[in-house]
Design a protein around this motif. Structure first.
Motif, mmCIF file in Angstrom:
data_model
loop_
_atom_site.group_PDB
_atom_site.id
_atom_site.type_symbol
_atom_site.label_atom_id
_atom_site.label_comp_id
_atom_site.label_asym_id
_atom_site.label_seq_id
_atom_site.Cartn_x
_atom_site.Cartn_y
_atom_site.Cartn_z
ATOM 1 N N UNK A 1 4.116 3.352 58.218
ATOM 2 C CA UNK A 1 5.509 3.640 58.551
ATOM 3 C C UNK A 1 6.353 3.189 57.365
ATOM 4 N N UNK A 2 7.115 4.135 56.809
ATOM 5 C CA UNK A 2 7.954 3.840 55.654
ATOM 6 C C UNK A 2 9.399 3.631 56.091
ATOM 7 N N UNK A 3 10.138 2.884 55.285
ATOM 8 C CA UNK A 3 11.565 2.692 55.518
ATOM 9 C C UNK A 3 12.261 4.045 55.431
ATOM 10 N N UNK A 4 13.147 4.312 56.368
ATOM 11 C CA UNK A 4 13.857 5.592 56.411
ATOM 12 C C UNK A 4 14.859 5.736 55.269
ATOM 13 N N UNK A 5 15.244 4.631 54.633
ATOM 14 C CA UNK A 5 16.236 4.689 53.567
ATOM 15 C C UNK A 5 15.580 4.730 52.183
ATOM 16 N N UNK A 6 14.703 3.765 51.891
ATOM 17 C CA UNK A 6 14.166 3.652 50.530
ATOM 18 C C UNK A 6 12.696 4.062 50.401
ATOM 19 N N UNK A 7 11.984 4.199 51.512
ATOM 20 C CA UNK A 7 10.587 4.623 51.459
ATOM 21 C C UNK A 7 9.576 3.500 51.320
ATOM 22 N N UNK A 8 10.005 2.257 51.273
ATOM 23 C CA UNK A 8 9.081 1.118 51.201
ATOM 24 C C UNK A 8 8.218 1.098 52.464
ATOM 25 N N UNK A 9 6.912 0.869 52.319
ATOM 26 C CA UNK A 9 6.023 0.840 53.482
ATOM 27 C C UNK A 9 6.277 -0.443 54.269
ATOM 28 N N UNK A 10 6.687 -0.281 55.547
ATOM 29 C CA UNK A 10 6.981 -1.434 56.405
ATOM 30 C C UNK A 10 5.783 -1.832 57.255
#
Length: 58
Positions: free
Chosen positions: A27-36
């Motif tokens: 699941x990636x951050x919806x804003x920056x794409x960092x994998x959460x």
């Protein structure tokens, strides 16, 4: 209950979003794409700051 949902803060952009604790895919951050969240075959590895456990609605 099969699993919990968590309010997580992204370490890069501080966006907050709700993720599933036993996610089967990344699941990636919806804003920056960092994998959460990364799947591990059971409880997922959460890479952001867990702010709270989100309760299921009735």
């Amino acid at each position: 209950m099969a699993g919990n949902f968590y309010q997580v803060r992204c370490p890069d952009c501080e966006n907050e979003q709700v993720v599933y604790g036993k996610a089967a895919t990344e699941v990636a951050c919806a804003v920056c794409g960092h994998v959460l969240v990364r799947p591990t075959g059971g409880k997922a590895a959460i890479e952001g700051e867990v702010l709270e456990t989100v309760e299921r609605g009735a």
